[in-house]
Scaffold this motif. Structure first.
Motif, PDB file in Angstrom:
ATOM      1  N   LEU A  35      -0.096  -1.583 -21.602  1.00  0.00           N
ATOM      2  CA  LEU A  35      -1.448  -1.255 -20.545  1.00  0.00           C
ATOM      3  C   LEU A  35      -0.677  -1.827 -18.818  1.00  0.00           C
ATOM      4  CD1 LEU A  35      -4.636  -1.934 -20.206  1.00  0.00           C
ATOM      5  CD2 LEU A  35      -4.190  -4.416 -21.372  1.00  0.00           C
ATOM      6  N   GLU A  36       0.601  -2.357 -19.328  1.00  0.00           N
ATOM      7  CA  GLU A  36       0.931  -2.959 -18.052  1.00  0.00           C
ATOM      8  C   GLU A  36       0.932  -1.512 -17.086  1.00  0.00           C
ATOM      9  OE1 GLU A  36       3.230  -7.088 -18.876  1.00  0.00           O
ATOM     10  OE2 GLU A  36       4.284  -4.668 -18.995  1.00  0.00           O
ATOM     11  N   LYS A  37       1.765  -0.897 -17.925  1.00  0.00           N
ATOM     12  CA  LYS A  37       1.969   1.308 -17.345  1.00  0.00           C
ATOM     13  C   LYS A  37       1.311   1.224 -16.662  1.00  0.00           C
ATOM     14  CE  LYS A  37       5.017   4.867 -18.156  1.00  0.00           C
ATOM     15  NZ  LYS A  37       5.491   5.461 -18.387  1.00  0.00           N
ATOM     16  N   LEU A  38       0.449   1.024 -17.453  1.00  0.00           N
ATOM     17  CA  LEU A  38      -1.156   2.039 -16.415  1.00  0.00           C
ATOM     18  C   LEU A  38      -1.589   1.298 -15.486  1.00  0.00           C
ATOM     19  CD1 LEU A  38      -2.997   2.602 -20.338  1.00  0.00           C
ATOM     20  CD2 LEU A  38      -2.394   4.271 -17.867  1.00  0.00           C
ATOM     21  N   ILE A  39      -2.163  -0.156 -15.365  1.00  0.00           N
ATOM     22  CA  ILE A  39      -3.139  -0.637 -14.469  1.00  0.00           C
ATOM     23  C   ILE A  39      -1.911  -1.274 -13.331  1.00  0.00           C
ATOM     24  CG2 ILE A  39      -5.034  -1.144 -15.951  1.00  0.00           C
ATOM     25  CD1 ILE A  39      -4.279  -3.869 -16.027  1.00  0.00           C
ATOM     26  N   PHE A  40      -0.988  -1.828 -12.955  1.00  0.00           N
ATOM     27  CA  PHE A  40      -0.095  -2.887 -12.304  1.00  0.00           C
ATOM     28  C   PHE A  40      -0.157  -1.638 -11.541  1.00  0.00           C
ATOM     29  CE2 PHE A  40       1.342  -6.213 -14.900  1.00  0.00           C
ATOM     30  CZ  PHE A  40       0.989  -7.573 -14.486  1.00  0.00           C
ATOM     31  N   GLY A  41      -0.266  -2.845 -10.450  1.00  0.00           N
ATOM     32  CA  GLY A  41      -0.050  -1.909  -8.618  1.00  0.00           C
ATOM     33  C   GLY A  41      -0.945  -0.427  -8.303  1.00  0.00           C
ATOM     34  N   HIS A  45     -11.177  -0.094 -10.402  1.00  0.00           N
ATOM     35  CA  HIS A  45     -12.708   0.172 -10.770  1.00  0.00           C
ATOM     36  C   HIS A  45     -13.275  -0.339 -12.095  1.00  0.00           C
ATOM     37  CE1 HIS A  45     -12.266   2.388  -6.555  1.00  0.00           C
ATOM     38  NE2 HIS A  45     -11.414   2.730  -7.836  1.00  0.00           N
ATOM     39  N   LEU A  46     -14.520  -1.192 -11.768  1.00  0.00           N
ATOM     40  CA  LEU A  46     -14.672  -1.789 -13.250  1.00  0.00           C
ATOM     41  C   LEU A  46     -16.230  -1.522 -13.634  1.00  0.00           C
ATOM     42  CD1 LEU A  46     -13.591  -5.859 -13.142  1.00  0.00           C
ATOM     43  CD2 LEU A  46     -12.341  -3.460 -14.201  1.00  0.00           C
ATOM     44  N   LYS A  47     -16.627  -0.818 -15.284  1.00  0.00           N
ATOM     45  CA  LYS A  47     -17.985  -0.782 -15.313  1.00  0.00           C
ATOM     46  C   LYS A  47     -18.538  -2.119 -16.216  1.00  0.00           C
ATOM     47  CE  LYS A  47     -21.738   1.825 -16.988  1.00  0.00           C
ATOM     48  NZ  LYS A  47     -21.915   3.085 -18.090  1.00  0.00           N
ATOM     49  N   VAL A  48     -18.715  -2.724 -15.703  1.00  0.00           N
ATOM     50  CA  VAL A  48     -19.127  -4.322 -17.304  1.00  0.00           C
ATOM     51  C   VAL A  48     -20.300  -4.249 -18.162  1.00  0.00           C
ATOM     52  CG1 VAL A  48     -19.748  -7.156 -17.098  1.00  0.00           C
ATOM     53  CG2 VAL A  48     -18.862  -6.176 -14.628  1.00  0.00           C
ATOM     54  N   ILE A  49     -19.855  -4.104 -19.065  1.00  0.00           N
ATOM     55  CA  ILE A  49     -20.919  -4.137 -20.341  1.00  0.00           C
ATOM     56  C   ILE A  49     -21.391  -5.845 -20.466  1.00  0.00           C
ATOM     57  CG2 ILE A  49     -21.354  -3.194 -22.089  1.00  0.00           C
ATOM     58  CD1 ILE A  49     -20.349  -0.985 -20.732  1.00  0.00           C
ATOM     59  N   PHE A  50     -20.930  -6.494 -20.705  1.00  0.00           N
ATOM     60  CA  PHE A  50     -21.252  -8.490 -21.050  1.00  0.00           C
ATOM     61  C   PHE A  50     -20.049  -8.963 -20.651  1.00  0.00           C
ATOM     62  CE2 PHE A  50     -19.963  -6.297 -24.909  1.00  0.00           C
ATOM     63  CZ  PHE A  50     -19.272  -7.057 -25.894  1.00  0.00           C
ATOM     64  N   VAL A  68     -13.355   0.583 -17.558  1.00  0.00           N
ATOM     65  CA  VAL A  68     -11.913   0.169 -16.614  1.00  0.00           C
ATOM     66  C   VAL A  68     -11.805   1.426 -15.959  1.00  0.00           C
ATOM     67  CG1 VAL A  68      -9.794  -1.286 -15.527  1.00  0.00           C
ATOM     68  CG2 VAL A  68     -11.202  -2.172 -16.952  1.00  0.00           C
ATOM     69  N   TYR A  69     -11.540   1.660 -14.743  1.00  0.00           N
ATOM     70  CA  TYR A  69     -10.325   2.911 -14.328  1.00  0.00           C
ATOM     71  C   TYR A  69      -9.630   2.816 -13.133  1.00  0.00           C
ATOM     72  CZ  TYR A  69     -15.105   5.128 -16.733  1.00  0.00           C
ATOM     73  OH  TYR A  69     -16.180   5.213 -17.386  1.00  0.00           O
ATOM     74  N   THR A  70      -8.629   3.391 -12.956  1.00  0.00           N
ATOM     75  CA  THR A  70      -7.990   3.591 -12.070  1.00  0.00           C
ATOM     76  C   THR A  70      -8.192   5.688 -11.351  1.00  0.00           C
ATOM     77  OG1 THR A  70      -5.733   5.205 -12.960  1.00  0.00           O
ATOM     78  CG2 THR A  70      -6.393   2.107 -13.013  1.00  0.00           C
ATOM     79  N   ASP A  71      -7.438   5.217 -10.164  1.00  0.00           N
ATOM     80  CA  ASP A  71      -7.789   6.751  -9.845  1.00  0.00           C
ATOM     81  C   ASP A  71      -6.565   7.590 -10.044  1.00  0.00           C
ATOM     82  OD1 ASP A  71      -8.733   5.967  -7.302  1.00  0.00           O
ATOM     83  OD2 ASP A  71      -7.376   5.870  -5.928  1.00  0.00           O
ATOM     84  N   ASP A  72      -5.722   7.360 -11.985  1.00  0.00           N
ATOM     85  CA  ASP A  72      -5.653   7.777 -12.240  1.00  0.00           C
ATOM     86  C   ASP A  72      -5.939   8.271 -13.721  1.00  0.00           C
ATOM     87  OD1 ASP A  72      -2.904   8.336 -11.048  1.00  0.00           O
ATOM     88  OD2 ASP A  72      -2.121   6.277 -11.550  1.00  0.00           O
ATOM     89  N   GLY A  73      -6.908   7.392 -13.943  1.00  0.00           N
ATOM     90  CA  GLY A  73      -7.990   7.746 -15.521  1.00  0.00           C
ATOM     91  C   GLY A  73      -9.008   6.590 -15.320  1.00  0.00           C
ATOM     92  N   PHE A  74      -9.532   6.812 -17.628  1.00  0.00           N
ATOM     93  CA  PHE A  74     -10.371   5.681 -17.761  1.00  0.00           C
ATOM     94  C   PHE A  74      -9.083   4.891 -18.684  1.00  0.00           C
ATOM     95  CE2 PHE A  74     -13.417   5.923 -21.103  1.00  0.00           C
ATOM     96  CZ  PHE A  74     -13.954   4.086 -20.961  1.00  0.00           C
ATOM     97  N   VAL A  75      -9.044   3.358 -17.898  1.00  0.00           N
ATOM     98  CA  VAL A  75      -8.208   3.013 -18.749  1.00  0.00           C
ATOM     99  C   VAL A  75      -7.891   2.629 -20.664  1.00  0.00           C
ATOM    100  CG1 VAL A  75      -6.830   0.889 -19.244  1.00  0.00           C
ATOM    101  CG2 VAL A  75      -7.267   1.967 -16.375  1.00  0.00           C
ATOM    102  N   ASN A  76      -9.582   2.057 -20.687  1.00  0.00           N
ATOM    103  CA  ASN A  76      -9.346   2.246 -21.885  1.00  0.00           C
ATOM    104  C   ASN A  76      -9.012   3.409 -23.367  1.00  0.00           C
ATOM    105  OD1 ASN A  76     -11.516   1.141 -20.326  1.00  0.00           O
ATOM    106  ND2 ASN A  76     -12.254   0.002 -21.943  1.00  0.00           N
TER     107      ASN A  76
END
Length: 206
Positions: free
Chosen positions: A67-73, A77-82, A93-101
């Motif tokens: 997870l650190e590799k995917l999101i650090f730096g 962008h978030l789509k909050v579900i609840f 959770v999304y970055t410019d590289d894709g859908f983190v989940n």
């Protein structure tokens, strides 16, 4: 302040109600484990649909590193579900590289817990693919039919939602039971050891 906008936007969210947060980007302050992190604004985010092993279990450290590799730096962008009972924002959770989940499920270091938003079939598909390919927690390092380290210690002990049970050779379901070390399952050498650790004998045992 970004934090204030986030709090306002998510106030009153309940299960099934989603709020897109793409107008605001966030950055990571720290990663707690393979499915939870804290933003620089001190908001705790839990990945929706994804569960990672506890850090003390098999694969826990590897999941956190993935997870650190995917999101650090990265800009997030978030789509909050609840908002869950721990006051975490359960989110896609999304970055410019894709859908983190989805990327965490693809890595094999997490497993599909439930589906709250997102592409249901896609998440099921990548999870099944990780299992078939024996990636991450689905490899024989963390999911075992036989005790690789101590073959003679062959009692299988499984953590359950309401009951913890063990199987030994001769039990009716022994050959069908897997020891999922990433969930806290254990191997034991004797029944006494298993019982002292809080497990009871399975019903289909002689």
């Amino acid at each position: 302040m970004i934090k204030s906008r986030l709090a306002i936007a998510t106030a009153g969210l309940s299960v099934g109600v989603a709020a897109w947060m793409f107008n605001t980007t966030y950055t990571v302050g720290r990663v707690i484990d393979g499915d939870t992190f804290v933003t620089a604004e001190k908001q705790v985010i839990r990945l929706a649909n994804v569960s990672a092993p506890e850090l003390q279990y098999c694969g826990g450290t590897e999941a956190k590193l993935a997870l650190e590799k995917l999101i650090f730096g990265k800009k997030l962008h978030l789509k909050v579900i609840f908002n869950d009972r721990f006051k975490r924002l359960v989110s896609l959770v999304y970055t410019d590289d894709g859908f983190v989940n989805k990327q965490m499920l693809e890595s094999g270091w997490t497993y599909l817990e439930r589906v709250d938003g997102g592409d249901t079939q896609d998440l099921l598909s990548v999870t099944q693919q990780a299992r078939v390919q024996s990636k991450g927690i689905f490899s024989d390092t963390c999911t075992q039919d036989h005790n690789l380290k101590k073959p003679k210690c062959n009692i299988k002990a499984n953590i359950g939602r309401s009951d913890n049970i063990y199987h030994y050779p001769g039990c009716g379901q022994y050959n069908n039971v897997k020891v999922q070390l990433y969930l806290g399952d254990q191997w034991f050498c004797t029944k006494t050891e298993a019982e002292k650790a809080g497990f009871r004998q399975a019903d289909l045992c002689p």
